[in-house]
Design an enzyme around this catalytic site. Structure first.
Site, short mmCIF file in Angstrom:
data_model
loop_
_atom_site.label_atom_id
_atom_site.label_comp_id
_atom_site.label_asym_id
_atom_site.label_seq_id
_atom_site.Cartn_x
_atom_site.Cartn_y
_atom_site.Cartn_z
N LYS A 54 0.97 -1.28 0.03
CA LYS A 54 -0.14 0.09 0.13
C LYS A 54 0.71 1.24 -0.09
O LYS A 54 2.17 1.28 0.26
CB LYS A 54 -0.94 -0.17 1.22
CG LYS A 54 -1.87 -1.14 1.16
CD LYS A 54 -2.87 -1.16 2.45
CE LYS A 54 -4.02 -2.40 2.28
NZ LYS A 54 -4.80 -2.45 3.30
N TYR A 80 -12.52 -2.94 -3.45
CA TYR A 80 -13.00 -2.62 -2.19
C TYR A 80 -14.59 -2.79 -2.06
O TYR A 80 -15.07 -2.58 -1.10
CB TYR A 80 -12.33 -1.64 -1.37
CG TYR A 80 -10.89 -2.07 -0.89
CD1 TYR A 80 -10.71 -3.00 -0.09
CD2 TYR A 80 -9.88 -1.12 -1.05
CE1 TYR A 80 -9.35 -3.70 0.44
CE2 TYR A 80 -8.34 -1.33 -0.74
CZ TYR A 80 -8.24 -2.60 0.23
OH TYR A 80 -7.04 -2.95 0.58
N PHE A 103 -15.37 3.11 6.94
CA PHE A 103 -14.03 3.23 6.38
C PHE A 103 -13.69 3.38 5.26
O PHE A 103 -12.69 3.84 4.63
CB PHE A 103 -12.93 2.42 7.24
CG PHE A 103 -13.17 1.24 6.97
CD1 PHE A 103 -12.94 0.34 5.85
CD2 PHE A 103 -13.77 0.43 7.89
CE1 PHE A 103 -12.97 -1.06 5.72
CE2 PHE A 103 -14.22 -1.08 7.54
CZ PHE A 103 -13.49 -1.51 6.54
N ARG A 153 -1.58 -14.65 3.73
CA ARG A 153 -2.40 -13.89 4.94
C ARG A 153 -1.57 -13.96 6.29
O ARG A 153 -1.78 -13.09 7.15
CB ARG A 153 -3.64 -14.56 5.18
CG ARG A 153 -4.43 -14.18 3.71
CD ARG A 153 -5.19 -12.74 3.74
NE ARG A 153 -5.84 -12.40 4.67
CZ ARG A 153 -6.61 -11.42 4.74
NH1 ARG A 153 -6.49 -10.43 3.91
NH2 ARG A 153 -7.43 -11.18 5.90
N THR A 185 -5.45 -7.54 10.57
CA THR A 185 -5.79 -6.49 9.99
C THR A 185 -5.15 -5.24 10.68
O THR A 185 -4.55 -4.31 9.76
CB THR A 185 -7.20 -6.19 9.67
OG1 THR A 185 -7.62 -7.41 8.85
CG2 THR A 185 -7.62 -4.92 8.92
N ARG A 195 2.61 -6.71 9.16
CA ARG A 195 1.72 -5.95 9.98
C ARG A 195 2.28 -5.38 11.50
O ARG A 195 2.26 -4.23 11.99
CB ARG A 195 0.11 -6.01 9.92
CG ARG A 195 -0.18 -5.66 8.49
CD ARG A 195 -1.59 -6.22 8.36
NE ARG A 195 -2.30 -5.92 7.23
CZ ARG A 195 -3.43 -6.36 6.86
NH1 ARG A 195 -4.07 -7.35 7.34
NH2 ARG A 195 -4.07 -5.78 5.53
N ASN A 243 -2.19 0.18 7.05
CA ASN A 243 -1.66 -1.23 7.62
C ASN A 243 -0.84 -2.06 6.34
O ASN A 243 -0.73 -3.00 6.46
CB ASN A 243 -2.73 -2.07 8.00
CG ASN A 243 -3.80 -2.42 6.92
OD1 ASN A 243 -3.72 -1.84 5.65
ND2 ASN A 243 -4.83 -3.31 7.20
N HIS A 278 -1.93 -5.34 1.39
CA HIS A 278 -3.11 -6.13 1.19
C HIS A 278 -2.76 -7.47 0.46
O HIS A 278 -1.99 -7.55 -0.13
CB HIS A 278 -3.97 -5.40 0.06
CG HIS A 278 -5.24 -6.33 -0.67
ND1 HIS A 278 -6.42 -6.53 -0.02
CD2 HIS A 278 -5.18 -7.17 -1.64
CE1 HIS A 278 -7.29 -7.47 -0.77
NE2 HIS A 278 -6.31 -7.80 -1.66
N GLU A 314 -9.28 -10.44 -8.06
CA GLU A 314 -8.51 -9.47 -7.73
C GLU A 314 -6.97 -9.54 -8.63
O GLU A 314 -6.71 -8.45 -9.42
CB GLU A 314 -8.00 -9.52 -6.43
CG GLU A 314 -8.99 -9.21 -5.30
CD GLU A 314 -8.66 -9.25 -3.84
OE1 GLU A 314 -7.50 -9.68 -3.61
OE2 GLU A 314 -9.43 -8.96 -3.30
P1 IDP Z 1 -7.74 -7.02 5.45
O1 IDP Z 1 -6.79 -6.04 4.79
O2 IDP Z 1 -6.94 -7.63 6.54
O3 IDP Z 1 -8.26 -8.10 4.59
P2 IDP Z 1 -10.40 -5.93 5.57
O4 IDP Z 1 -11.29 -6.33 6.65
O5 IDP Z 1 -10.74 -6.87 4.28
O6 IDP Z 1 -8.92 -6.23 6.12
O7 IDP Z 1 -10.27 -4.28 5.40
C1 IDP Z 1 -9.62 -3.86 4.15
C2 IDP Z 1 -8.88 -2.77 4.67
O8 IDP Z 1 -9.63 -1.76 5.10
C3 IDP Z 1 -7.95 -2.82 5.56
O9 IDP Z 1 -6.69 -3.52 5.50
C4 IDP Z 1 -7.56 -1.48 6.23
O10 IDP Z 1 -6.74 -0.80 5.57
C5 IDP Z 1 -9.22 -1.15 6.06
N1 IDP Z 1 -9.84 -1.12 7.35
C6 IDP Z 1 -10.49 -2.12 7.71
N2 IDP Z 1 -11.15 -1.81 8.87
C7 IDP Z 1 -10.91 -0.90 9.33
C8 IDP Z 1 -11.41 0.09 10.38
O11 IDP Z 1 -11.85 -0.17 11.12
N3 IDP Z 1 -10.78 1.51 10.31
C9 IDP Z 1 -10.02 1.71 9.43
N4 IDP Z 1 -9.57 1.07 8.33
C10 IDP Z 1 -10.13 -0.12 8.24
MG MG Z 2 -9.87 -8.16 3.12
#
Ligand code: IDP
Ligand code: MG
Length: 156
Positions: free
Chosen positions: A9, A49, A57, A85, A91, A102, A112, A115, A126
């Site tokens: 990212k 997304y 968010f 993963r 996350t 992370r 974070n 992806h 994807e």
């Molecule tokens: P992942 O990246 O671990 O699969 P997901 O739940 O799919 O997590 O969320 C996608 C992305 O959205 C996360 O990597 C993060 O950048 C952002 N994100 C997810 N939950 C939150 C939140 O509660 N606050 C802010 N950003 C979030």
């Molecule tokens: Mg995800």
């Protein structure tokens, strides 16, 4: 063999962490079979997304992902989706375990670093979003003879 879509990212690129993160995948034995440094168009970030469209968010996530270049990767190996993963960690940077990308390299929950596709269906979808036909390469790697035990006829 599975192939997964990994995105380093904007925060990873801006913080100069691309090499260190890529090294973790290579060190593990996964093969990099596609790579491009690029800006993600807002429409592509929205589609990528779209499962999160209703989340609070989502607008910030799309803004973040399109704010600066990213490194898009196709990463291959036996069980590559789950392995990637696990290397990434949970996350939220604040909660991710030490030893994970992370967990070791960030503290933010939204910035974070990385992806990774979360299922075979997501990976297929994807990879098609981010790579044109022919951009994900299929090439033998000399090290595979030592990365995998293939004595039983398939890599293990
Ligand atoms: P992942 O990246 O671990 O699969 P997901 O739940 O799919 O997590 O969320 C996608 C992305 O959205 C996360 O990597 C993060 O950048 C952002 N994100 C997810 N939950 C939150 C939140 O509660 N606050 C802010 N950003 C979030
Ligand atoms: Mg995800």
């Amino acid at each position: 063999m599975e192939t997964t879509l990994i995105i380093l990212k904007p925060d990873a690129v801006q913080r100069g962490l691309m090499g260190r993160i890529l090294t973790r995948f290579e060190d593990k034995g996964l093969q990099i079979v596609g790579a491009k440094l690029t800006m993600i168009a807002p429409s592509l970030a929205q589609t990528h997304y779209e499962a999160h469209q209703s989340k609070p968010f989502y607008p910030g996530l799309v803004r973040f992902m399109t704010s600066s270049p990213v490194l898009i990767l196709a990463v291959r190996g036996v069980g590559a989706i789950t392995i990637a993963r696990n290397l990434m960690g949970a996350t939220f940077g604040s909660k991710a375990a030490p030893g994970t990308i992370r967990g070791d390299l960030g503290v933010s929950n939204s910035f974070n670093l990385i992806h990774g596709s979360d299922s075979p269906e997501a990976a297929q979808r994807e990879l098609r979003l981010f790579f044109a036909p022919g951009e994900v390469l299929d090439f033998p790697r000399a090290a595979d003879a030592w990365v995998y035990d293939s004595a039983g006829g398939k890599p293990e």
